[in-house]
Design a protein around this motif. Sequence first.
Motif, PDB file in Angstrom:
ATOM      1  N   HIS A   1      39.978  27.861  33.828  1.00  0.00           N
ATOM      2  CA  HIS A   1      39.144  28.163  34.868  1.00  0.00           C
ATOM      3  C   HIS A   1      38.262  27.093  35.268  1.00  0.00           C
ATOM      4  CE1 HIS A   1      39.641  32.547  35.712  1.00  0.00           C
ATOM      5  NE2 HIS A   1      40.235  32.527  34.543  1.00  0.00           N
TER       6      HIS A   1
ATOM      7  N   GLY B   1      48.271  29.703  34.238  1.00  0.00           N
ATOM      8  CA  GLY B   1      47.589  30.365  35.222  1.00  0.00           C
ATOM      9  C   GLY B   1      46.215  29.977  35.267  1.00  0.00           C
ATOM     10  N   ASP B   2      45.529  30.269  36.330  1.00  0.00           N
ATOM     11  CA  ASP B   2      44.085  29.910  36.472  1.00  0.00           C
ATOM     12  C   ASP B   2      43.486  28.745  35.979  1.00  0.00           C
ATOM     13  OD1 ASP B   2      44.522  32.548  37.601  1.00  0.00           O
ATOM     14  OD2 ASP B   2      43.076  33.574  36.033  1.00  0.00           O
ATOM     15  N   PHE B   3      44.302  27.665  36.599  1.00  0.00           N
ATOM     16  CA  PHE B   3      43.575  26.124  36.260  1.00  0.00           C
ATOM     17  C   PHE B   3      42.439  26.052  36.870  1.00  0.00           C
ATOM     18  CE2 PHE B   3      43.514  21.732  37.079  1.00  0.00           C
ATOM     19  CZ  PHE B   3      43.662  21.164  36.005  1.00  0.00           C
TER      20      PHE B   3
ATOM     21  N   LEU C   1      51.846  23.621  35.781  1.00  0.00           N
ATOM     22  CA  LEU C   1      50.768  24.888  35.924  1.00  0.00           C
ATOM     23  C   LEU C   1      51.850  26.065  36.429  1.00  0.00           C
ATOM     24  CD1 LEU C   1      48.365  26.364  36.357  1.00  0.00           C
ATOM     25  CD2 LEU C   1      48.255  25.483  38.701  1.00  0.00           C
TER      26      LEU C   1
ATOM     27  N   ARG D   1      51.280  29.282  38.167  1.00  0.00           N
ATOM     28  CA  ARG D   1      50.452  29.809  38.866  1.00  0.00           C
ATOM     29  C   ARG D   1      49.900  31.039  38.496  1.00  0.00           C
ATOM     30  NH1 ARG D   1      53.987  27.253  43.002  1.00  0.00           N
ATOM     31  NH2 ARG D   1      53.211  25.485  43.890  1.00  0.00           N
TER      32      ARG D   1
ATOM     33  N   HIS E   1      44.090  33.135  40.390  1.00  0.00           N
ATOM     34  CA  HIS E   1      43.105  32.576  40.750  1.00  0.00           C
ATOM     35  C   HIS E   1      43.590  31.271  41.496  1.00  0.00           C
ATOM     36  CE1 HIS E   1      39.071  34.105  39.528  1.00  0.00           C
ATOM     37  NE2 HIS E   1      39.917  34.830  38.648  1.00  0.00           N
ATOM     38  N   ASP E   2      44.690  30.869  41.194  1.00  0.00           N
ATOM     39  CA  ASP E   2      45.372  29.745  41.621  1.00  0.00           C
ATOM     40  C   ASP E   2      45.852  30.050  43.027  1.00  0.00           C
ATOM     41  OD1 ASP E   2      45.612  27.962  39.246  1.00  0.00           O
ATOM     42  OD2 ASP E   2      46.708  29.505  38.625  1.00  0.00           O
TER      43      ASP E   2
ATOM     44  N   ASP F   1      46.715  24.708  44.696  1.00  0.00           N
ATOM     45  CA  ASP F   1      47.326  24.017  43.703  1.00  0.00           C
ATOM     46  C   ASP F   1      46.273  22.787  43.274  1.00  0.00           C
ATOM     47  OD1 ASP F   1      49.431  25.420  43.454  1.00  0.00           O
ATOM     48  OD2 ASP F   1      50.631  24.156  44.701  1.00  0.00           O
ATOM     49  N   PRO F   2      46.297  22.196  42.193  1.00  0.00           N
ATOM     50  CA  PRO F   2      45.379  20.931  41.633  1.00  0.00           C
ATOM     51  C   PRO F   2      45.724  19.805  42.674  1.00  0.00           C
ATOM     52  CG  PRO F   2      46.358  21.812  39.632  1.00  0.00           C
ATOM     53  CD  PRO F   2      47.092  22.527  40.841  1.00  0.00           C
TER      54      PRO F   2
ATOM     55  N   ALA G   1      53.241  22.242  39.758  1.00  0.00           N
ATOM     56  CA  ALA G   1      52.800  23.773  39.837  1.00  0.00           C
ATOM     57  C   ALA G   1      54.107  24.591  40.300  1.00  0.00           C
ATOM     58  CB  ALA G   1      51.597  24.025  41.059  1.00  0.00           C
TER      59      ALA G   1
ATOM     60  N   HIS H   1      51.738  33.939  33.735  1.00  0.00           N
ATOM     61  CA  HIS H   1      50.364  34.078  33.973  1.00  0.00           C
ATOM     62  C   HIS H   1      49.930  35.547  33.305  1.00  0.00           C
ATOM     63  CE1 HIS H   1      45.915  34.135  34.504  1.00  0.00           C
ATOM     64  NE2 HIS H   1      46.212  35.105  35.533  1.00  0.00           N
TER      65      HIS H   1
END
Length: 225
Positions: free
Chosen positions: A33, A75-77, A106, A108, A111-112, A117-118, A126, A140
């Motif tokens: 998060h 998940g939720d990176f 990642l 996913r 929250h992602d 994606d980052p 991802a 996740h």
Amino acid sequence: MHPIRLAGEPAHLHPAGALFLPARDTLLVADAHFGKAVSYRRLGVPVPEATTGATLDALSDAIAATAARRIVFLGDFLHSRRSHARETLAALQAWRDRHPSLDLLLVRGNHDARAGDPPASLGIEATDEPVRLGPFALCHHPDPVAGAYVLAGHWHPCTRIGGRAFDSLRLPCFWLGDDSGAQPQRAVGVLPAFGSFTGMHPIRRAPGDRVFAIADGVVRPLPGA
């Protein structure tokens, strides 16, 4: 770290909340998060600062302790689209620049889906769940996957410890369902939230579950674990 066997393989439970699979050189981290605090501040909610730095420091400590070559984020990176704040992304990039050889993946989470994606500059692949890794399905959401032991996040599990004076503590925990194969519907393990600014939800332990609480920087098996 606390060593265990899981789905027939060695695993180590790190007190920061990560799970290391030495046979796979892989460190699993759920629910970082990143950017949650800045997301709240942008909504006018007063919350702690420097949470991203604290989470990244814990991640670096876990890498140093395990010598992991790969990190899988379950998940939720990122917490939300507001998490793409300049200061949050700068801290993530500086951390990545200190660990350029790490393979980052990642899986996913919910929250992602909202945060996106980052940034490509972080070099994080991802993908959607599940990701198969030996006997494990990396996810996740903690839902059973046929023929695999699921390792997931999402629930931010914690356990309540009571004292003699009717006091109690809520402690983050690893919640590992039955891995014997006798209860396929229980073949799910849930990691604690790794982020330094996350909530927790109490678990309901079932027969065959193993629970490992985190307290004072130590992973402690609870009775029956």
